[in-house]
Structure formats: C-alpha cells, structure tokens
Design an enzyme around this catalytic site. Structure first.
Site, PDB file in Angstrom:
ATOM      1  N   ASP A  98      17.999  56.344  56.517  1.00  0.00           N
ATOM      2  CA  ASP A  98      17.938  56.162  55.067  1.00  0.00           C
ATOM      3  C   ASP A  98      16.810  55.185  54.750  1.00  0.00           C
ATOM      4  OD1 ASP A  98      18.420  55.922  52.357  1.00  0.00           O
ATOM      5  OD2 ASP A  98      20.198  54.666  52.580  1.00  0.00           O
ATOM      6  N   ASP A 100      15.141  53.311  51.549  1.00  0.00           N
ATOM      7  CA  ASP A 100      15.423  52.963  50.163  1.00  0.00           C
ATOM      8  C   ASP A 100      14.277  52.108  49.635  1.00  0.00           C
ATOM      9  OD1 ASP A 100      16.394  51.895  47.759  1.00  0.00           O
ATOM     10  OD2 ASP A 100      18.456  51.861  48.485  1.00  0.00           O
ATOM     11  N   ASP A 295      17.332  51.580  56.511  1.00  0.00           N
ATOM     12  CA  ASP A 295      18.583  50.868  56.256  1.00  0.00           C
ATOM     13  C   ASP A 295      19.396  50.938  57.550  1.00  0.00           C
ATOM     14  OD1 ASP A 295      20.971  49.828  55.387  1.00  0.00           O
ATOM     15  OD2 ASP A 295      21.081  51.034  53.569  1.00  0.00           O
TER      16      ASP A 295
END
Length: 392
Positions: A98, A100, A295
């Site tokens: 992930d 972000d 992440d």
C-alpha cells in the site's frame, strides 16, 4: 454529512453497481469480506467477518447494500466467515503493498494539491514495481489505484503465499532499505600487485548488475555528472558540504571523477581514499531517494483487508481501479478513475469548502454556497466532506 447527502450518494453508488461488472479476486469464497455502510455520525463502522456465503452473489450484494467502502482479505481461510481470526483457519495470503500519498516523504502536506500528491505516489509505485519485478522476480502482480490517495499492489506468486509475518517483514525491510549496511553492498576481489608493490590487494566495488548496489551506483554516477557540470570552485563547495570532506579531499574527488571515470563507471570505489569517503555519504542518500515508502503494517499483516478493485471509494467517489502494467505510465487517476455513471449530467450542491479542483481532465474553481456542477465533481466534493447535496 447530512442525511440528504448520504441518501443521494448511497443511491448513486447503487446505480453504479447495477451498471458495472465487478471481477472478484481469485479464491473469493475462501476470503473474508467486509464493508462500511453509509451510516450516521462522524465515524465509520466496519462490518466484517463475512464470507461470500454470507453476503451472496457479489454483484447483487453491491447493488442491494450500496456500501460506502468494500474490502476483501489478503488471507484465505477454511472458514472465512468465522467471528474470530483464530477460528478462521488460515491457509495462505497474498502479499499486499500500500502506497499512500499522505505518508510519502516527498509530499508536502498543505502545499501539494491532490493531483501533485498522486503524481508523486505514482513515482513511488514505479520504484516499488522495480523491486518486485527485478529484484524479487515476482510475476503475478495486480496494480490498483486505491480510489483515494495512492496505489495497491497485490502479489500472488506461489512462493510468497505461505510466508509468515517475519518473512514478509524481510521483504518490507528490503524495499524500504531498512538495516542496509554500506559495507554489505560492496563486492571485494583480490587483484595482483602493481609495479613497486608485489603483494596482492583488494579492490572494492559497487555491483552494477542489479539490487541496491546497482541503485547506489546509478545514484553516484548521477551525482558525479552534476558535480562535473559545475566550475571548479562550485564543485569544491558542493563536495565540502559533506562532513569530513575538506578542500583537499574535494579536489581529489573531482580529479578522480575526471581522470578515472571509466573505473568508477565499472563500480570501483577505491580509485582514491577520498572518493571512498564520498561514497559512504552517497549510498545512504541513494537509499533515501530510491526506497519504496510503503505502509509497512499492510504488507506484514497476513489477515489484512484491502479495497475491492472495481468498487467505489466512499471518500472520493472515484473507482478503485485495476491498471494494466503497460498502462501505468499514462494512467491519470483524476481522469481514468472517474466513473462514467457520474459523467452524464449536472447536479446542485451547497459548497462548504471551496477551492480549485482538477478532475475529469478539467480544472474547476468552486465557490462557497449553492453551485451547479458536473455530477462527478459534486460526488467528489460530497464524499470528501466539502459540500452537501442541494435542492434541485
């Protein structure tokens, strides 16, 4: 969010789900499913520990429930609908990454707009894919725009399915450059003595054929190119900015870069002791510049829930969209992830947070108060809490 706004978005999300075909992930019946409904109040309540047997056929479920967010698990289980993780009976898990934009070191919150943040996030995505494809050799990759602030990558190669948290942690550490020691990157070989020196010597070099060594080597080459474009005084000033490098060492580094460039391009870091000192500064810079700022808890968690590709993101109204590998370079999330469901007409909204918005290939300057705008812009504003649904 007012009830009128919530009801409007719920209804239009349902319209969207009735128009599109959602492709579930592999082994969908072995995964846990979860969703967040359009409920009152400031918080969001996750409904989870559901299986496909619980929710029914996916398209029917989405059209019927019209959820705000939809998720499925990276993990596969014997009983995905069990109410506790210990009772599910873990079998295997995809490896999920992930990215972000809010967490990227290159993003300046309050200065970078949404489009700029997403552009920087795509740069980080390309760095991550370089690690996954070229360093690890993964082949079963699915790249997804999250619908919000970044990107997800799902890895489904057989070799990673049964990795535990510690094994996944090692992959995280590698792509982040955590614990990377400069000396461990170097290759050492013994070379025969030269004139006036009969004993053999060791030559240290950065690898040029892949991995963190090659990344560091490219960074060094780029740095030297910049230094050699400067005049002598400016080059010395640039080099002496590093601790432990005075004018004498700086001059030696510049001279080595000019007279021994071929050896340096081959990876040799022992062309001069002063040059070796510089390399010790540049490699940490290379790691900071070239790591993939993922992440970390998402990747190490074998039970993580992740957004369903094809669903809508309730915080933006944009699609959670799969991206073909060869289309990533041209992919523009603020154009390509705008659902066609919302592009046919205009709606009226009451804007509470005005500003400039780049969406659908156009730039909109939104004023406070009542405004009639394209529906996809209105949905975006309402989903992000910047407008309420107005009376038509």
């Amino acid at each position: 969010m007012e009830e009128r706004t919530r009801a409007y978005l719920r209804g239009r999300f349902g319209d969207h789900y009735r128009r599109v075909e959602i492709t579930p992930p592999p082994e969908a019946n072995e995964r846990e499913w979860g969703f967040i409904p359009w409920t009152e109040g400031p918080g969001e309540t996750m409904v989870r520990h559901r299986s496909l047997l619980d929710i029914g056929e996916l398209s029917d479920f989405l059209a019927r429930k019209r959820p705000r967010h939809v998720y499925f698990s990276a993990g596969r289980y014997d009983d995905p609908g069990a109410s506790s993780m210990s009772a599910k009976g873990w079998r295997s898990s995809d490896l999920i990454f992930d990215l972000d934009a809010d967490h990227l070191p290159s993003v300046v919150l309050g200065e970078d707009n949404y489009a700029q943040m997403l552009a920087k996030c795509k740069d980080a995505l390309l760095r991550l894919l370089d690690f996954l494809e070229n360093d690890f050799g993964f082949e079963e990759l699915t790249v997804v725009f999250s619908g919000g602030r970044g990107y997800h990558v799902h890895v489904r190669d057989a070799g990673i399915q049964h990795l535990d948290r510690d094994g996944r942690r090692e992959i995280v550490d590698y792509v982040r450059g955590i614990g990377l020691e400069f000396e461990n990157l170097l290759q050492t070989e013994t070379v025969s003595g030269t004139a006036g020196r009969s004993s053999p010597a060791e030559k240290r070099s950065l690898p040029t054929d892949g991995g963190w060594g090659a990344r560091s080597h490219r960074y060094v080459q780029s740095f030297l190119d910049e230094v050699l474009e400067l005049d002598e005084d400016a080059a010395i000033e640039r080099l002496t900015a590093y601790d432990g490098i005075g004018e004498g060492k700086a001059a030696a580094i510049r001279n080595a870069a000019m007279s021994n460039r071929e050896a340096i391009e081959a990876g040799n870091v022992d062309v001069h002791p002063a040059f070796y000192s510089l390399i010790q500064h540049l490699v940490p810079e290379a790691v900071a510049a070239d790591n993939a700022p993922i992440d970390e808890p998402v990747t190490t968690d074998t039970n993580r829930l992740i957004r369903l590709p094809g669903s809508l993101h309730g915080g933006s109204g944009l699609a959670v969209q799969r991206i073909d590998r060869d289309a990533i370079g041209d992919f523009d999330p603020l154009v390509d992830a705008v659902p066609s469901t919302f592009t046919d007409h205009e709606i009226t909204v009451e804007v509470t947070d005005p500003g400039t918005i780049d969406l659908g290939g156009d730039t909109f300057t939104i004023e406070s108060g009542k405004s009639t705008i394209p529906e996809y812009v209105g949905v975006f504003l309402m989903a992000r809490g910047r407008a309420e649904k107005g009376k038509e």
